[in-house]
Write a protein that holds these residues in place. Structure first.
Motif, PDB file in Angstrom:
ATOM      1  N   TRP A   9       0.820  -1.206   0.000  1.00 42.98           N
ATOM      2  CA  TRP A   9       0.000   0.000   0.000  1.00 42.98           C
ATOM      3  C   TRP A   9       0.856   1.259   0.000  1.00 42.98           C
ATOM      4  O   TRP A   9       1.954   1.284   0.534  1.00 42.98           O
ATOM      5  CB  TRP A   9      -0.919   0.020   1.223  1.00 42.98           C
ATOM      6  N   GLU A  15      -2.756  10.054   1.787  1.00 41.29           N
ATOM      7  CA  GLU A  15      -4.215   9.981   1.700  1.00 41.29           C
ATOM      8  C   GLU A  15      -4.821  11.048   2.609  1.00 41.29           C
ATOM      9  O   GLU A  15      -5.180  10.789   3.744  1.00 41.29           O
ATOM     10  CB  GLU A  15      -4.697   8.586   2.095  1.00 41.29           C
ATOM     11  N   ARG A  42     -13.408   4.394  -9.844  1.00 41.13           N
ATOM     12  CA  ARG A  42     -11.954   4.500  -9.986  1.00 41.13           C
ATOM     13  C   ARG A  42     -11.556   5.490 -11.080  1.00 41.13           C
ATOM     14  O   ARG A  42     -10.701   6.364 -10.857  1.00 41.13           O
ATOM     15  CB  ARG A  42     -11.355   3.113 -10.298  1.00 41.13           C
ATOM     16  N   ARG A  48      -9.434   6.037  -4.720  1.00 39.95           N
ATOM     17  CA  ARG A  48      -8.548   4.948  -4.288  1.00 39.95           C
ATOM     18  C   ARG A  48      -9.337   3.791  -3.679  1.00 39.95           C
ATOM     19  O   ARG A  48      -8.917   2.646  -3.756  1.00 39.95           O
ATOM     20  CB  ARG A  48      -7.573   5.443  -3.219  1.00 39.95           C
ATOM     21  N   TYR A  49     -10.457   4.134  -3.003  1.00 39.59           N
ATOM     22  CA  TYR A  49     -11.144   3.150  -2.180  1.00 39.59           C
ATOM     23  C   TYR A  49     -12.655   3.197  -2.369  1.00 39.59           C
ATOM     24  O   TYR A  49     -13.215   4.218  -2.756  1.00 39.59           O
ATOM     25  CB  TYR A  49     -10.867   3.400  -0.684  1.00 39.59           C
ATOM     26  N   ARG A  51     -15.678   2.313   0.486  1.00 38.90           N
ATOM     27  CA  ARG A  51     -15.946   1.969   1.880  1.00 38.90           C
ATOM     28  C   ARG A  51     -17.328   1.324   1.908  1.00 38.90           C
ATOM     29  O   ARG A  51     -18.327   1.943   1.561  1.00 38.90           O
ATOM     30  CB  ARG A  51     -15.891   3.220   2.747  1.00 38.90           C
ATOM     31  N   LEU A  74      -8.845  -0.740  -7.100  1.00 43.00           N
ATOM     32  CA  LEU A  74      -9.431  -0.105  -5.920  1.00 43.00           C
ATOM     33  C   LEU A  74      -9.104  -0.898  -4.669  1.00 43.00           C
ATOM     34  O   LEU A  74      -9.020  -2.134  -4.703  1.00 43.00           O
ATOM     35  CB  LEU A  74     -10.956  -0.028  -6.044  1.00 43.00           C
ATOM     36  N   GLY A  75      -8.925  -0.190  -3.571  1.00 39.53           N
ATOM     37  CA  GLY A  75      -8.900  -0.825  -2.265  1.00 39.53           C
ATOM     38  C   GLY A  75     -10.281  -0.778  -1.646  1.00 39.53           C
ATOM     39  O   GLY A  75     -11.151  -0.013  -2.074  1.00 39.53           O
ATOM     40  N   VAL A  76     -10.485  -1.581  -0.600  1.00 41.95           N
ATOM     41  CA  VAL A  76     -11.792  -1.694   0.046  1.00 41.95           C
ATOM     42  C   VAL A  76     -11.643  -1.531   1.550  1.00 41.95           C
ATOM     43  O   VAL A  76     -10.771  -2.157   2.171  1.00 41.95           O
ATOM     44  CB  VAL A  76     -12.443  -3.062  -0.265  1.00 41.95           C
ATOM     45  N   HIS A  77     -12.474  -0.676   2.128  1.00 39.03           N
ATOM     46  CA  HIS A  77     -12.682  -0.664   3.569  1.00 39.03           C
ATOM     47  C   HIS A  77     -13.864  -1.586   3.830  1.00 39.03           C
ATOM     48  O   HIS A  77     -15.025  -1.206   3.621  1.00 39.03           O
ATOM     49  CB  HIS A  77     -12.981   0.749   4.072  1.00 39.03           C
ATOM     50  N   THR A 111      -8.106  -5.434   0.521  1.00 39.00           N
ATOM     51  CA  THR A 111      -8.760  -4.992   1.745  1.00 39.00           C
ATOM     52  C   THR A 111      -7.824  -4.102   2.544  1.00 39.00           C
ATOM     53  O   THR A 111      -6.869  -4.572   3.159  1.00 39.00           O
ATOM     54  CB  THR A 111      -9.203  -6.202   2.584  1.00 39.00           C
ATOM     55  N   ARG A 112      -8.113  -2.811   2.539  1.00 38.83           N
ATOM     56  CA  ARG A 112      -7.256  -1.838   3.235  1.00 38.83           C
ATOM     57  C   ARG A 112      -7.502  -1.861   4.726  1.00 38.83           C
ATOM     58  O   ARG A 112      -6.636  -1.458   5.512  1.00 38.83           O
ATOM     59  CB  ARG A 112      -7.521  -0.423   2.694  1.00 38.83           C
TER      60      ARG A 112
END
Length: 297
Positions: A9, A15, A42, A48-49, A51, A74-77, A111-112
């Motif tokens: 990451w 961020e 995106r 970036r994410y 949520r 993409l990252g995911v919360h 998964t962030r």
């Protein structure tokens, strides 16, 4: 693929502006819809994410999320959703998510973080001591995957539990609900910066320098039975929804300088089909206002 995600990451200090959208999954979107909308998130908005918000209990749904996020950079919360019925289904959701994170080899690269939420303290779904223990257990479970754990919560949710410092100490980073429309001092969105600062300063004072995000973060364009102001002067319309994000965009340099690596913010929420009044898109799929916030400054 690298062997692990230790150096995967970007540094969280990069961020500090717009980072993406809250995205409700109660509709259990198809893989095709996830791919289409994640691509929009995106590449149209430079997010970036995502949520996650709400819950879909369909078998394999988080794998669909991972695949769509991976395909679109993409990252995911991720989110363990408690709901509002007082049931213990959140325990099943917790176990299902943790199992999916271990079983899917892509999951740790997407998964962030994992959130306990949304507003579990404010909704009093668990005593804060129990919630803190759940965070610590989840961190232990995910330690081999290098996935951090947090709670998605209002400042007031902590404050009404005596500060719930045990929860703040347990979490790895701080996901803050920033919803100034509900303040007793709310008026228009462009006058809401002092309200934002009041909550942000509380987290700065009690958060031990941890990284912070505004995750459930926005201003409604309409009221509804679940969205009612606490101030007679609070204005809910599309211009004010827009102005709130313009305000945050104008404070990019301030948010960048906050201790812990700056404050990144999400827009709540992607579409009015998910939560009426908060969407960037209306229920017909059209943008309600121009939206191209800064991702750096």
């Amino acid at each position: 693929m690298p062997e692990n995600n230790t150096h995967w990451w970007c540094d969280p200090s990069t961020e500090y502006a717009f980072v993406g959208f809250s995205y409700e999954v109660t509709a259990c979107q198809t893989p095709e819809q996830l791919h289409q909308e994640f691509a929009d998130i995106r590449y149209h908005f430079n997010s970036r994410y995502v949520r996650l918000y709400g819950a879909c209990d369909r078998d394999g749904f988080y794998d669909d999320i991972v695949n769509a996020a991976w395909a679109n950079n993409l990252g995911v919360h991720a989110l363990i959703w408690f709901g509002f019925d007082g049931s213990d289904i959140w325990e099943t959701r917790r176990d299902t998510l943790l199992a999916a994170l271990h079983a899917n080899p892509l999951a740790k690269f997407v998964t962030r973080g994992v959130q306990f939420g949304s507003e579990p303290l404010y909704d009093n779904v668990l005593p804060h001591q129990v919630l803190a223990q759940q965070v610590l257990l989840a961190k232990q479970n995910l330690s081999s995957l290098n996935i951090p754990v947090t709670v998605s919560e209002l400042a007031y949710g902590y404050q009404e539990r005596g500060g719930a410092q045990d929860v703040l100490d347990a979490i790895d980073f701080i996901n803050i609900h920033m919803l100034p429309f509900f303040s007793q001092n709310a008026s228009t969105a462009n006058n809401s910066w002092p309200l934002v600062l009041t909550d942000l300063d509380w987290f700065i004072e009690h958060g031990d320098g941890k990284k912070m995000y505004f995750d459930e973060n926005g201003w409604p364009s309409v009221t509804s039975p679940n969205v009612q102001p606490n101030s007679p002067y609070a204005v809910s319309d599309i211009p004010n929804e827009h102005e709130y994000f313009v305000l945050l965009d104008s404070k990019c340099e301030y948010l960048k300088a906050v201790e812990g690596g700056g404050v990144g913010w999400f827009a709540h929420i992607y579409s009015d089909n998910m939560e009426p009044g908060y969407g960037i898109y209306n229920a017909s799929g059209h943008l309600k206002f121009p939206f191209h916030p800064r991702t750096q400054c």
